[in-house]
Design a protein around this motif. Structure first.
Motif, short mmCIF file in Angstrom:
data_model
loop_
_atom_site.label_atom_id
_atom_site.label_comp_id
_atom_site.label_asym_id
_atom_site.label_seq_id
_atom_site.Cartn_x
_atom_site.Cartn_y
_atom_site.Cartn_z
N MET A 1 10.53 7.34 -42.31
CA MET A 1 9.33 7.94 -41.87
C MET A 1 8.78 7.85 -40.31
SD MET A 1 7.17 10.13 -43.34
CE MET A 1 7.78 10.14 -44.96
N GLY A 2 8.97 8.64 -39.45
CA GLY A 2 8.29 8.44 -38.06
C GLY A 2 9.67 8.04 -37.25
N MET A 3 10.71 8.34 -37.64
CA MET A 3 11.82 7.98 -36.80
C MET A 3 11.92 8.82 -35.77
SD MET A 3 15.72 6.90 -37.68
CE MET A 3 17.05 6.75 -36.31
N PHE A 4 11.91 10.22 -36.01
CA PHE A 4 12.04 11.26 -34.99
C PHE A 4 10.88 12.33 -35.32
CE2 PHE A 4 16.72 10.49 -36.47
CZ PHE A 4 16.76 9.63 -35.33
N ASP A 5 10.86 13.05 -34.34
CA ASP A 5 9.78 14.17 -34.31
C ASP A 5 10.06 15.19 -35.54
OD1 ASP A 5 7.54 16.06 -33.60
OD2 ASP A 5 7.81 14.99 -31.41
N ASN A 6 9.57 16.34 -35.34
CA ASN A 6 9.56 17.19 -36.52
C ASN A 6 10.75 18.10 -36.41
OD1 ASN A 6 8.59 19.39 -38.24
ND2 ASN A 6 7.77 20.55 -36.71
N LEU A 7 12.04 17.65 -36.90
CA LEU A 7 13.30 18.36 -36.80
C LEU A 7 13.21 19.53 -37.61
CD1 LEU A 7 15.72 15.13 -37.19
CD2 LEU A 7 14.81 16.25 -35.06
N PHE B 1 4.49 23.36 -29.41
CA PHE B 1 3.59 23.33 -28.10
C PHE B 1 2.37 22.38 -27.92
CE2 PHE B 1 5.94 27.28 -28.75
CZ PHE B 1 6.58 27.58 -27.45
N PHE B 2 2.75 21.22 -28.55
CA PHE B 2 1.79 20.02 -28.72
C PHE B 2 2.07 19.05 -27.62
CE2 PHE B 2 -0.70 17.17 -31.42
CZ PHE B 2 -2.01 17.19 -30.87
N PHE B 3 1.06 18.69 -26.78
CA PHE B 3 1.41 17.71 -25.80
C PHE B 3 2.12 16.32 -26.36
CE2 PHE B 3 -2.78 16.59 -26.50
CZ PHE B 3 -2.97 15.15 -26.12
N LEU B 4 1.47 15.96 -27.59
CA LEU B 4 1.81 14.62 -27.95
C LEU B 4 3.25 14.65 -28.75
CD1 LEU B 4 -1.75 13.49 -29.55
CD2 LEU B 4 -0.49 12.76 -27.42
N GLN B 5 4.04 15.74 -28.80
CA GLN B 5 5.08 16.13 -29.68
C GLN B 5 6.31 16.28 -28.31
OE1 GLN B 5 3.88 18.58 -32.85
NE2 GLN B 5 5.64 17.54 -33.56
N GLN B 6 7.47 16.09 -28.87
CA GLN B 6 8.85 16.21 -28.01
C GLN B 6 9.53 17.16 -28.72
OE1 GLN B 6 10.32 12.23 -28.11
NE2 GLN B 6 9.09 11.56 -26.26
N THR B 7 10.53 17.54 -27.81
CA THR B 7 11.82 18.42 -28.18
C THR B 7 12.95 17.36 -27.88
OG1 THR B 7 10.73 20.65 -27.13
CG2 THR B 7 13.10 20.11 -27.50
#
Length: 296
Positions: free
Chosen positions: A252-258, A281-287
């Motif tokens: 849990m929490g290793m990666f973003d929203n795959l 499209f949320f600034f606290l997340q990453q691609t």
């Protein structure tokens, strides 16, 4: 996939607690690395589907805002992703009018491309599947299974895959049944003879097919803890989807929203899974581009 307003507080808590890869030291076996992809374009983000082509050199990525991106993948000598060279972002178009998709038709989630280059897209808020012309962006809807209209609008057809025989497979993120129905498009119609077992709180977000096996990427989200992902594999047989294997489950929490998955073979013949995260499209997340080497 729930909208960002439902995740905002949870995502803030996640990041404050060290989310975004703090657990990489405990990565499951086969983990190859992470690349954070950024583009200076306001339309970039929300990537929910990916297909890796030409032995890992090229890609097509799909956004959940009815756009897609093609381009090349830059890798180092070890084959790790070190850059994404992208063409301009393209809009999905209505194949009849030539105009960009609007309204509920913009929630594009799943992407599947066969070996001949035929592409298909699944949609969630108006559950359906369409053929996609990658050269023009034009889409043409396939007929819909009667069940599609009954699926939850924000938890419908996220996963889409295509086999070597051009049979399409799609399944809902959150089904209304104990098992997960798998809808199969062949001979110009959908059937619902296949099912997958549900395991725990994970929900289906992406799928791919290679060598007669169906790969299913699943996600679990907790407000305090973040995202976890699991990859399962099934043999596609005349008796159904058999020989279930869990290939990995991330902490849990290793990666973003795959949300996107592509399974392919590299130049050495090894099986790889490439996954992409939806940043909402949320600034606290990453691609993020995440890759694993998988067992045959």
């Amino acid at each position: 996939m729930p909208k960002r307003s439902r995740f905002a507080l949870g995502l803030l808590l996640i990041l404050l607690s060290g989310f975004q890869g703090s657990a990489e030291s405990t990565a499951p076996e086969g983990y190859l690395g992470k690349f954070i992809w950024r583009m200076n374009d306001p339309a970039f983000g929300g990537l929910s589907g990916i297909e890796v082509l030409n032995d890992g050199q090229d890609f097509v990525a799909l956004s959940d805002k009815a756009t897609f991106i093609t381009g090349n993948i830059k890798r180092n000598a070890d084959g790790q992703v070190i850059g994404m060279i992208a063409d301009p972002i393209q809009r999905l178009l209505d194949g009849e009018t030539g105009k960009p998709l609007i309204g509920w038709r913009t929630d594009s989630e799943g992407l599947a491309i066969d070996k001949t280059g035929h592409a298909f897209v699944s949609f969630e808020n108006r559950p359906s599947v369409a053929q996609l012309d990658l050269a023009t962006g034009a889409t043409k809807d396939l007929s819909r299974h009667p069940d599609f209209a009954k699926l939850s609008r924000n938890a419908a057809l996220e996963a889409l895959a295509i086999g070597d025989d051009q049979t399409l497979y799609t399944l809902p993120e959150r089904p209304h049944s104990e098992n997960v129905p798998v809808y199969r498009w062949q001979n110009g119609a959908w059937d619902k003879t296949l099912h997958l077992p549900r395991r725990g709180a994970f929900t289906a977000v992406a799928a791919d097919i290679m060598d007669g096996k169906l790969y299913l990427l699943e996600r679990e989200f907790r407000v305090i803890g973040g995202f976890a992902n699991r990859l399962r594999r099934f043999d596609i047989t005349s008796s159904g989807l058999m020989a279930e294997q869990t290939l990995f489950e991330t902490p849990m929490g290793m990666f973003d929203n795959l949300e996107g998955l592509s399974v392919w073979r590299d130049a050495t013949g090894a099986v790889r899974a490439t996954m992409i995260s939806d940043d909402n499209f949320f600034f606290l997340q990453q691609t993020q581009i995440i890759e694993f080497r998988l067992p045959d």
